[in-house]
Scaffold this motif. Structure first.
Motif, PDB file in Angstrom:
ATOM      1  N   LEU A 136       0.829  -1.200   0.000  1.00 57.56           N
ATOM      2  CA  LEU A 136       0.000   0.000   0.000  1.00 57.56           C
ATOM      3  C   LEU A 136       0.869   1.257   0.000  1.00 57.56           C
ATOM      4  O   LEU A 136       1.802   1.380   0.781  1.00 57.56           O
ATOM      5  N   THR A 137       0.540   2.196  -0.877  1.00 61.56           N
ATOM      6  CA  THR A 137       1.241   3.479  -0.844  1.00 61.56           C
ATOM      7  C   THR A 137       0.635   4.339   0.255  1.00 61.56           C
ATOM      8  O   THR A 137      -0.478   4.080   0.742  1.00 61.56           O
ATOM      9  N   TYR A 138       1.364   5.377   0.604  1.00 64.25           N
ATOM     10  CA  TYR A 138       0.885   6.284   1.651  1.00 64.25           C
ATOM     11  C   TYR A 138      -0.433   6.931   1.231  1.00 64.25           C
ATOM     12  O   TYR A 138      -1.352   7.081   2.041  1.00 64.25           O
ATOM     13  N   ARG A 139      -0.571   7.293  -0.057  1.00 67.81           N
ATOM     14  CA  ARG A 139      -1.819   7.879  -0.542  1.00 67.81           C
ATOM     15  C   ARG A 139      -2.966   6.874  -0.497  1.00 67.81           C
ATOM     16  O   ARG A 139      -4.104   7.230  -0.169  1.00 67.81           O
ATOM     17  N   GLU A 140      -2.670   5.627  -0.820  1.00 66.67           N
ATOM     18  CA  GLU A 140      -3.719   4.603  -0.790  1.00 66.67           C
ATOM     19  C   GLU A 140      -4.210   4.370   0.643  1.00 66.67           C
ATOM     20  O   GLU A 140      -5.406   4.144   0.863  1.00 66.67           O
ATOM     21  N   ILE A 141      -3.302   4.417   1.601  1.00 61.17           N
ATOM     22  CA  ILE A 141      -3.702   4.273   3.006  1.00 61.17           C
ATOM     23  C   ILE A 141      -4.636   5.411   3.392  1.00 61.17           C
ATOM     24  O   ILE A 141      -5.631   5.219   4.098  1.00 61.17           O
ATOM     25  N   TYR A 142      -4.337   6.610   2.908  1.00 63.59           N
ATOM     26  CA  TYR A 142      -5.197   7.754   3.195  1.00 63.59           C
ATOM     27  C   TYR A 142      -6.591   7.563   2.583  1.00 63.59           C
ATOM     28  O   TYR A 142      -7.610   7.861   3.219  1.00 63.59           O
ATOM     29  N   ILE A 143      -6.637   7.071   1.352  1.00 64.52           N
ATOM     30  CA  ILE A 143      -7.930   6.827   0.698  1.00 64.52           C
ATOM     31  C   ILE A 143      -8.761   5.835   1.513  1.00 64.52           C
ATOM     32  O   ILE A 143      -9.946   6.058   1.783  1.00 64.52           O
TER      33      ILE A 143
END
Length: 235
Positions: A136-143
């Motif tokens: 998971l990318t950091y942006r995906e975790i945020y989503i």
């Protein structure tokens, strides 16, 4: 093993990264013990420049600082346990290759809550969560975190009544400065991680659904909270 037997990369790990960490945590028996058993090799792929070496040291400090928070105990039995050592080395390596400091802290929390606190008693299960977090990318975790927040507010289950979807979509596209099409592609990729369930998959439309039980468990293991993701939140 003598210093002459080590590769150039191993020597750099031994003489700089490891020495720096041992000096920093010399008064903390728990963390010093973990640093001491970090293997010399297998952590990097090429000879390190001085700048990159400093980056590795900074990332390592972030990892061990987070690992040292709270009441955890590293027993002699645990240090000799093959499953724990496997989880420790693989988690530390993943953290070392991670740019975002927040995500490095997630790795430390996963190790602390998953293996040290024995919430997960099966090393293969731990490996699954580690692999997902690593992917998971950091942006995906945020989503995912944002979507889960809307679900918590609306008490959403899996009824296909996604009344919060437009508000969620608008927030993400605004916070991440992406289009709705880009958000759809993000969500389609997240289906493959097992963290997002698409209610429209069989219709061939895709990218509208809910966070999975797997993600909810992962978010608890890494103690995911809003302050971990403030980088993306726009006022």
């Amino acid at each position: 093993m003598s210093n002459n037997d080590l590769s150039i990369t191993d020597k750099i790990i031994k003489n700089t990264v490891k020495e720096e960490l041992l000096n920093k945590y010399s008064q903390n028996t728990l963390l010093k013990g973990l640093v001491q058993i970090v293997p010399y090799g297998g952590l990097v792929d090429s000879v390190l420049t001085s700048s990159y070496n400093n980056i590795l040291i900074a990332r390592s400090k972030t990892f061990f600082d987070e690992l040292g928070l709270g009441n955890i105990e590293i027993t002699p039995e645990l240090i000799k346990n093959e499953d724990f050592l496997h989880s420790y080395f693989t988690t530390y390596k993943a953290a070392l290759y991670t740019k975002h400091r927040e995500k490095i802290r997630f790795f430390a929390r996963l190790l602390k809550n998953g293996m040290i606190s024995e919430v997960i008693d099966d090393v293969e299960v731990y490996d699954d969560y580690l692999k997902i977090l690593d992917e998971l990318t950091y942006r995906e975790i945020y989503i995912l975190y944002t979507l889960k927040g809307f679900e918590d507010i609306t008490n959403y289950t899996d009824s296909k009544e996604l009344n919060h979807w437009q508000e969620f979509s608008s927030k993400i596209t605004n916070d991440l400065s992406i289009t709705e099409e880009e958000l759809r592609l993000f969500l389609m990729r997240l289906m493959r991680t097992g963290c997002f369930v698409d209610v429209l998959t069989f219709a061939g439309l895709g990218a509208k659904g809910y966070t999975s039980t797997l993600f909810k468990t992962l978010s608890k293991l890494i103690e995911l909270k809003e302050e971990d993701l403030v980088h993306f939140i726009k006022i």
